[in-house]
Design an enzyme around this catalytic site. Structure first.
Site, short mmCIF file in Angstrom:
data_model
loop_
_atom_site.label_atom_id
_atom_site.label_comp_id
_atom_site.label_asym_id
_atom_site.label_seq_id
_atom_site.Cartn_x
_atom_site.Cartn_y
_atom_site.Cartn_z
N HIS A 26 2.27 10.88 -0.56
CA HIS A 26 2.30 9.82 -1.60
C HIS A 26 3.43 8.74 -1.41
O HIS A 26 3.20 7.72 -1.41
CB HIS A 26 2.86 10.29 -2.99
N ARG A 35 -15.93 4.08 -3.09
CA ARG A 35 -15.94 5.29 -2.63
C ARG A 35 -16.26 6.21 -4.15
O ARG A 35 -15.60 5.88 -5.05
CB ARG A 35 -14.72 5.91 -2.11
N CYS A 84 -11.01 3.46 7.10
CA CYS A 84 -10.29 3.10 5.82
C CYS A 84 -9.13 4.04 5.51
O CYS A 84 -8.29 4.19 4.42
CB CYS A 84 -11.28 3.23 4.51
C1 PEP Z 1 -8.62 9.36 4.15
O1 PEP Z 1 -8.73 10.56 3.96
O2 PEP Z 1 -8.33 9.07 5.02
C2 PEP Z 1 -8.85 8.55 2.92
C3 PEP Z 1 -8.91 7.11 3.02
O3 PEP Z 1 -8.99 9.05 1.80
P1 PEP Z 1 -7.69 9.53 0.82
O4 PEP Z 1 -6.65 9.17 1.53
O5 PEP Z 1 -8.14 9.05 -0.61
O6 PEP Z 1 -8.13 11.15 0.88
MG MG Z 2 -9.65 11.38 2.18
#
Ligand code: PEP
Ligand code: MG
Length: 578
Positions: free
Chosen positions: A200, A337, A503
């Site tokens: 985080h 998503r 992403c």
């Molecule tokens: C990832 O896992 O790279 C992602 C973009 O999803 P999150 O960070 O929300 O799990």
């Molecule tokens: Mg993820």
């Protein structure tokens, strides 16, 4: 995101700590530690002095806490942060709490600190016993309890210290609740003892554009109040900064001004376009991303609509929240998503808190098998929101592991009237079967945060595994290559272009962004703050160079070697202080 870097060495009288740089930037400011947890006043702690005066002190302390929280809510940087603060302020001002505590002072001759502690604890226990939403508020009462006791003692409230003068915040790690209320005008950089590149702390730092170093052993032992130099690209924290570091800070300021001229388009030196999109949460985030020049949204994390809820939001409520995001990107692409509940994002009505291994449990798309209906209603809400705008809405599912899951998700999305459907590639299983998946769905988006965690079998939240948990790991890069090759084959066999995006946080690292493009990735999505730096570096290389650098990274024996080899070929990074 950058790994350990030994290019900065300490001079006599200086101490250097090495960690993982997760958000670039260089600053010098005094170090301030996160305030420690408030200790419980001893059982039976006796009242000294006049009971009426003690009750007055107690009420004054509660009101002071309420006033402070209300004032902070008025300055909060987002609506959600303001809501958290306002709710806590209301609890601090709750007359029933001070009345009960006051009674303990007068009838049992307890000190105001002990009385308040006891009254608030009883209150929290009652709430916990009620279960559901009330039970979740018990932790908030405990937070208020600590704040009022700290106020009575004249100590700093727990959590992020409130100061008017800018400082560097040092902590073990930051919890989402701490980060929600952090003021980036005062907190200039984050340094943590633990926490990984995908923690985080790291994500927040990149969102706010704050330099940050995580997994830096020794940070908690540095004495507070002393000036430190933080280099969020090199991943270092240096005490007793001198003229060299002051010049480095000034250089970073100049580079930031240069980056501010980003015009929103991603392209290579030879003109090849690489659309640069933003990762966003709620509407305010989306508007900020549009203002920062994002060409669209590559990841709308719809969890923002669900987190902190004990029941599912209605379709109308969801549609309204999504429409706000879409409105910021009229005429442009927005990849939505569907809900990614579970693991680091638990939801009381969807996920099982007793799972022994939540990261490998029922999370993301998998919750549709245990709680059917939530996903279909969410797709209905996304479709309703899409109808209200001209945004080009794409939908994708998180945590897909099989072709069958991808196809079923697509069927559900089509049923809801959504046309462009894809899935995230976050598991090695999805990466290895990308071709078969893309034979059926329209696009994939690489979630490199989870793909790294699952490829390396290393918890993304653990600072001690930060080195393993790097998207520069050649094994992770091979997964990416497997996906782009699969996409090329599927494009040929279906005659329809299959877009591969990234992403995950990897896209926000300018050097890694070059490698990803070289591996055949079509679009990159990142926190809006990272767009300009990535765009600036992409413009310095042509397609052939991106391929060569991708080969270099693939051929390395480890993440450090891969990163060093690629960075050495990108002089723009040093020029821009990245
Ligand atoms: C990832 O896992 O790279 C992602 C973009 O999803 P999150 O960070 O929300 O799990
Ligand atoms: Mg993820």
């Amino acid at each position: 995101m950058t790994m350990k870097d030994d290019t900065r060495r300490e001079e006599p009288g200086q101490q250097i700590l090495h960690g993982v740089g997760v958000s670039p930037g260089r600053v010098i400011a005094p170090l301030v530690h996160m305030a420690p947890a408030v200790t419980e006043p001893p059982v039976g702690d006796p009242l000294t002095g006049d009971p009426d005066a003690a009750v007055d002190r107690l009420k004054a302390a509660a009101l002071a806490v309420r006033a402070e929280l209300t004032e902070r809510a008025s300055r909060a940087r987002s609506e959600s942060a303001a809501e958290v603060l306002k709710a806590t302020a209301l609890m601090a001002g709750d007359r029933a709490l001070t009345k009960n505590a006051g009674k303990l002072v007068t009838t049992q001759q307890l000190s105001p600190e002990r009385a308040l502690w006891q009254a608030a604890t009883a209150y929290a226990e009652q709430m916990r016993a009620m279960g559901g939403y009330m039970a979740e508020r018990a932790a908030d009462i405990e937070d208020v309890r600590a704040r009022i006791v700290a106020q009575l003692r004249g100590e700093d409230a727990p959590g992020v210290p409130q100061r008017r003068e800018p400082f560097v915040l040092a902590a073990e790690d930051l919890a989402p609740a701490d980060t929600a209320v952090l003021d980036p005008d005062v907190v200039l950089a984050l340094v943590t003892e633990s926490g990984g590149p995908q923690s985080h702390t790291a994500i927040l730092a990149r969102n706010l554009g704050l330099p940050a170093v995580v997994a830096a052993p020794g940070v908690l032992e540095l004495s507070g109040g002393q000036p430190v130099f933080v280099d969020g690209a090199a991943g270092t924290v240096l005490t007793a900064p001198g003229p060299e570091q002051e010049e480095a800070v000034a250089g970073w300021r100049r580079a930031s001004e240069q980056l501010a001229s980003f015009d929103g388009s991603g392209q290579l030196a030879d003109g090849t376009t690489v659309p640069l999109l933003a990762n966003v949460g709620a509407g305010d985030d989306a508007r900020a991303a549009a203002e920062a020049g994002a060409q669209g949204v590559g990841l709308l994390r719809t969890e923002f609509c669900f987190l902190g809820r004990d029941t599912e939001p209605s379709v109308a409520e969801q549609a309204e929240a999504y429409a706000e995001v879409l409105a910021a990107f009229e005429g442009r692409k927005v990849v939505v998503r569907t809900l990614d509940a579970g693991a680091d994002k638990p939801l009381p009505f969807l996920t099982d808190a007793t799972e022994p291994n939540p990261a490998l449990g029922v999370r993301g798309y998998r919750t549709d098998s245990t709680t059917p209906g939530v996903l279909s209603r969410q797709l209905e809400a996304i479709a309703a929101a899409a109808q209200q705008t001209t945004a080009d809405v794409w939908v994708m599912a998180p945590m897909i592991a099989t072709v069958a899951e991808a196809v079923r998700f697509q069927d559900l999305a089509h049923e809801a009237g959504l046309r462009t459907c894809g899935v995230m590639v976050e598991t090695p299983a999805a990466a290895l079967t990308a071709e078969q998946i893309l034979d059926r769905v329209d696009f994939v988006s690489l979630g490199t945060n989870d793909l790294t965690q699952y490829t390396m079998a290393a918890d993304r939240m653990l600072g001690s595994l930060a080195e393993l948990n790097s998207p520069w790991q050649p094994a992770v890069l091979r997964m990416v290559e497997c996906v782009t090759r699969g996409a090329a084959s599927a494009t040929r066999s279906t005659g329809t272009p299959k877009n591969v995006g990234v992403c995950g946080e990897a896209a926000a690292d300018p050097a890694l962004a070059v490698v990803l493009v070289g591996l055949g990735v079509d679009t990159l999505s990142m926190s809006a703050r990272s767009l300009a730096a990535v765009a600036a570096v992409l413009r310095t290389v042509d397609t052939a160079q991106t391929r060569r650098l991708a080969e270099l990274a693939l051929g390395a024996t480890g993440p450090q070697e891969a990163r060093d080899a690629v960075r050495a070929e990108l002089p723009a990074l040093a020029e821009l202080g990245l």
